[in-house]
Structures are given as C-alpha cells and as structure tokens.
Design a protein around this motif. Structure first.
Motif, mmCIF file in Angstrom:
data_model
loop_
_atom_site.group_PDB
_atom_site.id
_atom_site.type_symbol
_atom_site.label_atom_id
_atom_site.label_comp_id
_atom_site.label_asym_id
_atom_site.label_seq_id
_atom_site.Cartn_x
_atom_site.Cartn_y
_atom_site.Cartn_z
ATOM 1 N N LEU A 84 0.759 -1.329 0.149
ATOM 2 C CA LEU A 84 0.167 -0.067 -0.099
ATOM 3 C C LEU A 84 0.892 1.319 -0.184
ATOM 4 O O LEU A 84 1.815 1.424 0.829
ATOM 5 N N GLY A 85 0.427 1.951 -0.777
ATOM 6 C CA GLY A 85 1.079 3.525 -1.019
ATOM 7 C C GLY A 85 0.133 4.559 -0.142
ATOM 8 O O GLY A 85 -0.843 4.888 -0.684
ATOM 9 N N PRO A 86 0.526 5.093 1.053
ATOM 10 C CA PRO A 86 -0.416 5.926 1.610
ATOM 11 C C PRO A 86 -0.721 7.380 0.784
ATOM 12 O O PRO A 86 -2.006 7.602 1.088
ATOM 13 N N VAL A 87 0.294 7.815 0.127
ATOM 14 C CA VAL A 87 -0.020 8.995 -0.324
ATOM 15 C C VAL A 87 -0.996 8.876 -1.701
ATOM 16 O O VAL A 87 -2.109 9.484 -1.867
ATOM 17 N N PRO A 88 -0.776 7.761 -2.479
ATOM 18 C CA PRO A 88 -1.699 7.666 -3.750
ATOM 19 C C PRO A 88 -3.108 7.044 -3.165
ATOM 20 O O PRO A 88 -4.162 7.466 -3.746
ATOM 21 N N ARG A 89 -3.028 6.378 -1.997
ATOM 22 C CA ARG A 89 -4.388 5.915 -1.261
ATOM 23 C C ARG A 89 -5.123 7.232 -1.004
ATOM 24 O O ARG A 89 -6.430 7.347 -1.327
ATOM 25 N N ALA A 90 -4.572 8.109 -0.295
ATOM 26 C CA ALA A 90 -5.207 9.409 0.418
ATOM 27 C C ALA A 90 -5.502 10.289 -0.807
ATOM 28 O O ALA A 90 -6.742 10.964 -0.809
ATOM 29 N N GLY A 91 -4.870 10.288 -1.908
ATOM 30 C CA GLY A 91 -5.157 11.216 -3.046
ATOM 31 C C GLY A 91 -6.392 10.500 -4.184
ATOM 32 O O GLY A 91 -6.571 11.290 -4.978
ATOM 33 N N PHE A 92 -6.533 9.447 -4.036
ATOM 34 C CA PHE A 92 -7.387 8.544 -5.142
ATOM 35 C C PHE A 92 -8.927 9.461 -5.308
ATOM 36 O O PHE A 92 -9.075 9.498 -6.509
ATOM 37 N N TRP A 93 -9.306 9.786 -4.159
ATOM 38 C CA TRP A 93 -10.933 10.332 -4.349
ATOM 39 C C TRP A 93 -10.715 11.922 -4.244
ATOM 40 O O TRP A 93 -11.916 12.586 -4.129
ATOM 41 N N GLN A 94 -9.500 12.504 -4.211
ATOM 42 C CA GLN A 94 -9.554 13.963 -4.132
ATOM 43 C C GLN A 94 -9.902 14.648 -5.677
ATOM 44 O O GLN A 94 -9.574 14.044 -6.586
ATOM 45 N N GLY A 95 -10.518 15.882 -5.358
ATOM 46 C CA GLY A 95 -10.433 16.694 -6.590
ATOM 47 C C GLY A 95 -11.521 16.294 -7.414
ATOM 48 O O GLY A 95 -11.851 16.890 -8.689
ATOM 49 N N VAL A 96 -12.690 15.502 -6.917
ATOM 50 C CA VAL A 96 -13.912 15.146 -7.820
ATOM 51 C C VAL A 96 -15.118 15.518 -6.965
ATOM 52 O O VAL A 96 -15.194 14.923 -6.177
ATOM 53 N N ASP A 97 -15.723 16.547 -7.411
ATOM 54 C CA ASP A 97 -16.785 17.247 -6.768
ATOM 55 C C ASP A 97 -18.194 16.325 -7.204
ATOM 56 O O ASP A 97 -18.136 15.552 -8.072
ATOM 57 N N GLU A 98 -19.276 16.994 -6.458
ATOM 58 C CA GLU A 98 -20.537 16.085 -6.833
ATOM 59 C C GLU A 98 -20.775 16.462 -8.277
ATOM 60 O O GLU A 98 -21.431 15.527 -8.729
ATOM 61 N N ALA A 99 -20.652 17.472 -8.963
ATOM 62 C CA ALA A 99 -21.049 17.875 -10.173
ATOM 63 C C ALA A 99 -20.269 16.980 -11.366
ATOM 64 O O ALA A 99 -20.765 16.505 -12.291
ATOM 65 N N GLY A 100 -18.979 16.776 -10.925
ATOM 66 C CA GLY A 100 -18.162 15.782 -11.624
ATOM 67 C C GLY A 100 -18.526 14.372 -11.461
ATOM 68 O O GLY A 100 -18.440 13.623 -12.392
ATOM 69 N N ARG A 101 -18.906 13.832 -10.307
ATOM 70 C CA ARG A 101 -19.359 12.678 -10.084
ATOM 71 C C ARG A 101 -20.724 12.394 -10.907
ATOM 72 O O ARG A 101 -20.807 11.238 -11.683
ATOM 73 N N ARG A 102 -21.489 13.285 -10.870
ATOM 74 C CA ARG A 102 -22.857 13.213 -11.826
ATOM 75 C C ARG A 102 -22.545 13.186 -12.986
ATOM 76 O O ARG A 102 -23.233 12.341 -13.926
ATOM 77 N N ALA A 103 -21.562 13.826 -13.691
ATOM 78 C CA ALA A 103 -21.253 14.014 -14.995
ATOM 79 C C ALA A 103 -20.762 12.627 -15.539
ATOM 80 O O ALA A 103 -21.056 12.271 -16.718
ATOM 81 N N VAL A 104 -19.961 12.074 -14.752
ATOM 82 C CA VAL A 104 -19.532 10.755 -15.349
ATOM 83 C C VAL A 104 -20.334 9.701 -15.270
ATOM 84 O O VAL A 104 -20.665 8.904 -16.167
#
Length: 298
Positions: free
Chosen positions: A207-227
């Motif tokens: 496990l890489g702690p930094v990649p793990r912590a960053g995986f869900w960052q920077g995706v807001d609700e509008a972006g999630r719904r667009a996907v």
C-alpha cells in the motif's frame, strides 16, 4: 509494443512521466488484444493481482502500476493520484500499446478509474469487467458488506477482525495500520486458509499511503454526476463480478455499478470474498473467459 513474459517495461503518460507495467503473455500463444488489468486498493501495487487465477492461460495480461505504487514513480502533482487522472494514464497506455479497442478488467477501487475511462473514451472499450467494486461513484454505500461481515461472527478470526475494523479509521501510524490490516484480512476472503493467508500477508507493504489518500480527491458532486451521466452512453458490455462472502464491498455495490451502464450485468460468485481469483481461481477464470469470448453468462 508488448514486452516479454513477466517483463517490466515502461510507457510515457500525458505529462511525460514514465510509468511501469507488467506483461504476462498468453500461455497458449493467443494473439488477441491484451486484457488490461487495473489494481485497486486504492494505491496498492498491482503485484497482488498475480496472474488473476491463471487468466493468462488464453489471454495476454497487461498490468500497470499506478503512480506511486510498485515500480511507478510518485505523482508530481497530487491530482495525478485521483482516479480521473489515472484514467488518462490508462489512455496513454492504450496509445503506447497501439490498441484501437481493448478489454479492461478493474478490481476494487480501480472500478472508479475504469468508469472514468469509459465515460471519457467509450469508443476504446471492447468489454469491461469490474471485480468486487465499491459504489462510491454511484453515490451509495450499501449495507450488505456489513451484513456479510456480521453473518460470519462465528468464525474464529472474527473477534480480532472486528476489533481491527473499529480501530483502523482513527489510526495514523503506518506500522500500526499495516498490523491492523492483517488482523482484519480474513473478512476479505471466502475462507481463511494458506492461499488466503499468503495473499493477505503482502497487503501492508504494497500500500502507498499518499496514492491511497489522493485517489478520491478533486472530484466534486457535479463531476461525479457528469461521469454517471456519460456511462449511460457507453456501448460495450459490462460485467460486475461480486462475491457472496465479500465483507469489504459486498454484492449490492456491483449491482449498482452494472445498472449504471446500458449493457451491464452482475454475477455473484458463491463462496468467495473480495479476491475471487484467490478463493476460487477456476470459477473466476471461467466466468471471465466466458464473458470475453461472448459466451452467455449464467
């Protein structure tokens, strides 16, 4: 171009970063498009996928290490760890391999990367397999994983696993996190025998702690719904494989992911957990091969 069996070549991604991938050539010499396989975790070295229960018997497997894991370097920009950025790494790998269309398999959190890729590049996917996905991108956290976990309370490992699950969310010391992960590991498998113990023993170091912590960052609700909206236009068939003893993500999440696509189906496997190729490699391999060969999935 593909490398030799078990080689560790590299490709150049969109920002010039050299990322590593592993190639397992088809043992029968099949020359069809390779199956690209994405590791989850998130932020876990792809080594834990192994050969996915012998899936390279008839298919060449291309298994990349995402940024900051395995033999791939860390991201320069933290956004490179977020799953939309990882989807663009996948597109760079496709171009490197010179594939017009290809089948894709994604395990666990990598199902979010696969969905982001499908939304952005739907014409590139021939088939998509998501294995034991979560449904965070769907905006839901189904309760059946907890119910599966509680239904196994009579198994000897359960009290220690339960205690570890309670402590993990508030534990920050990496050595202690790794110890607790191993203590909780039996809940991720259909049974707790030597193959499962050996597989679980590598998780903490992978496990890489930094990649793990960053995986869900920077995706807001509008972006999630667009996907999610774009997934309704993805034409390729999609198979969500789940395990009826998976106390990590459960089965309902896989159904929700399958329902996000116009041609999606869910297939629960009996007696397996979050790593079905470890619990029942023959069954897992057959289900995947049937789907890739366009044979009906029961």
């Amino acid at each position: 171009m593909l490398g030799q069996a078990d080689s560790m070549p590299h490709y150049t991604s969109y920002d010039g970063t050299e990322l590593a991938y592993r190639v397992l050539e088809a043992r029968d010499g099949s020359a069809g498009p390779p199956l690209i396989c994405l590791a989850g975790g998130p932020g876990r070295s792809a080594a834990y996928l192994g050969d996915l229960g012998g899936l390279n018997a008839h298919h060449t497997l291309v298994i990349p290490d995402s940024r900051g894991t395995g033999d791939s370097p860390p991201a320069v920009d933290p956004s490179g760890y977020a799953f939309p950025g990882l989807a663009e790494d996948l597109e760079a790998l496709r171009r490197h391999l010179d594939l017009a269309r290809f089948p894709l398999l994604a395990h666990d959190a990598a199902a979010a990367t696969a969905q982001a890729y499908a939304a952005a590049h739907p014409e590139r996917l021939a088939r998509l397999i998501v294995v034991c996905p979560g449904a965070r991108l769907q905006g839901e956290l189904p309760e059946d994983a907890r119910e599966i976990f509680e239904s196994r309370a009579d198994e000897p490992w359960w009290p220690e696993a339960y205690a570890a699950v309670q402590l993990l969310p508030d534990t920050t010391d990496l050595a202690e996190v790794r110890r607790l992960l191993l203590q909780a590991a039996p809940m991720a498998y259909g049974r707790w025998e030597e193959p499962q113990r050996a597989h679980a023993g590598s998780e903490g170091e992978q496990l890489g702690p930094v990649p793990r912590a960053g995986f869900w960052q920077g995706v807001d609700e509008a972006g999630r719904r667009a996907v999610l909206a774009r997934l309704r236009e993805v034409p390729c068939p999609v198979l969500a494989i789940t395990g009826d003893r998976d106390a990590v993500t459960g089965m309902r999440a896989g159904e929700l992911v399958a329902e996000s696509f116009p041609d999606g189906q869910a297939r629960p496997l009996p007696g397996v957990g979050h790593y079905p190729w470890v619990d029942d490699p023959d069954l897992f391999r057959q289900v995947v091969e049937d789907f890739l060969a366009h044979r009906p999935t029961p």
